[in-house]
Write an enzyme that holds these catalytic residues in place. Structure first.
Site, mmCIF file in Angstrom:
data_model
loop_
_atom_site.group_PDB
_atom_site.id
_atom_site.type_symbol
_atom_site.label_atom_id
_atom_site.label_comp_id
_atom_site.label_asym_id
_atom_site.label_seq_id
_atom_site.Cartn_x
_atom_site.Cartn_y
_atom_site.Cartn_z
ATOM 1 N N SER A 190 0.852 -1.202 0.000
ATOM 2 C CA SER A 190 0.000 0.000 0.000
ATOM 3 C C SER A 190 0.878 1.238 0.000
ATOM 4 O O SER A 190 2.020 1.203 0.493
ATOM 5 C CB SER A 190 -0.874 0.013 1.259
ATOM 6 O OG SER A 190 -1.468 1.274 1.443
ATOM 7 N N TYR A 214 -0.909 -0.120 10.656
ATOM 8 C CA TYR A 214 -1.272 -0.564 9.291
ATOM 9 C C TYR A 214 -0.163 -0.195 8.307
ATOM 10 O O TYR A 214 0.312 -1.045 7.547
ATOM 11 C CB TYR A 214 -2.607 0.061 8.852
ATOM 12 C CG TYR A 214 -2.934 -0.317 7.420
ATOM 13 C CD1 TYR A 214 -3.218 -1.642 7.084
ATOM 14 C CD2 TYR A 214 -2.915 0.632 6.394
ATOM 15 C CE1 TYR A 214 -3.487 -2.006 5.774
ATOM 16 C CE2 TYR A 214 -3.184 0.273 5.072
ATOM 17 C CZ TYR A 214 -3.466 -1.046 4.769
ATOM 18 O OH TYR A 214 -3.713 -1.411 3.460
#
Ligand code: NDP
Ligand code: 8X3
Length: 250
Positions: free
Chosen positions: A137, A150
């Protein structure tokens, strides 16, 4: 031409589900994993057991992962492509107010399970001169408020991908880290504990990345000639860009 086989984790929603459709349409066999068995069954119902083999398990359960590998039918036992896609973000609170259990779940899923899956399949991938596509990501490269663990798990995915490349040098196995930005899937629903309004608000007017966009990217990478390796690919919606450092004046 021999039919190739892709193992796609997180196949019950979002990027994974779209990637299953892309690869089945392209003539590949697909092994589709996720926890929601009823969604996996629908893939078999739609495409047939000769095209899609499913295994419903929690990817954090290493014994279940081994059992799923051991139970692969002969036609699906040789794996040409592993798409390490299963993953999640939980929570948007700053670190000092975050829930430790959510941090552990993200690490167990996005890091530990991804590593275990890769470790288990490497011998098969080497045998087939296959490929690994890891879904990282932009959160692994750009810090943002509430991204804390995250983003850190995705930095692991990006770096693990590059380190795999080095170790697999000479085996013919290709490794890619895909780093998408804002994409509308079930991601924000999961992150917010099912808050549909929060998800709708986040994506409103953005024209975010779609699951199909990511599936097409994986398809493109997987079908490049064997002498080409895409190391990293970062994709954002045109309406998203990276900006800014913050300054606090006390
Ligand atoms: P979705 O929530 O739509 O899909 C996530 C998938 O992961 C589901 O199929 C889910 O299956 C699976 N999954 C989650 N936890 C587990 C588990 N413990 N065991 C097995 N499967 C699990 O999100 P996306 O499609 O958006 O996310 C896919 C990947 O893309 C993730 O790694 C995410 O971090 C990454 N990503 C997402 C972006 C976005 O903006 N959407 C941008 C950049 C990266 P089930 O619940 O059935 O187990
Ligand atoms: C998901 C992209 O920017 O919402 O990995 O963290 S972001």
């Amino acid at each position: 031409m021999t039919t190739k086989t892709a193992w796609i984790t997180g196949a019950t929603a979002g990027f994974g589900a779209a990637t299953v459709e892309r690869f089945v349409a392209g003539g590949w066999r697909v092994i589709a994993s996720g926890r929601r068995a009823e969604r996996l069954q629908k893939l078999v119902d739609a495409h047939g057991a000769d095209k899609v083999h499913t295994n419903a398990f929690d990817i954090r359960d290493e014994a279940a992962l081994h059992a799923a590998v051991d139970a692969l039918p002969p036609a699906f036992a040789g794996v040409d492509l592993l798409v390490n896609n299963a993953g999640l973000a939980l929570g948007t609170a700053p670190a000092q107010r975050a829930d430790l259990a959510q941090w552990k779940q993200m690490i167990d899923t996005n890091v530990t399970a991804l590593a275990a899956m890769t470790h288990l399949l490497l011998p098969r991938l080497i045998e087939r001169r296959g490929a690994i596509v890891n879904i990282s990501s932009i959160a692994g490269s750009y810090p943002y408020q509430g991204g804390n663990v995250y983003g850190a798990t995705k930095a692991f995915v990006t770096q693990f991908s590059q380190n795999l490349r080095v170790d697999l040098h000479g085996t013919g196995v290709r490794v890619t880290s895909i780093e998408p930005g804002m994409a509308e899937t079930e991601f924000t629903l999961v992150r917010t504990g099912g808050d549909q309004a929060a998800s709708d608000t986040l994506y409103a007017g953005v024209h975010p990345i779609t699951a199909g966009d990511v599936a097409d990217t994986i398809w493109w990478i997987a079908n490049l000639p064997p002498h080409l390796n895409v190391n990293r690919i970062e994709i954002m919606p045109t309406n998203q860009s990276a900006a800014g450092l913050q300054v606090h004046r006390g």
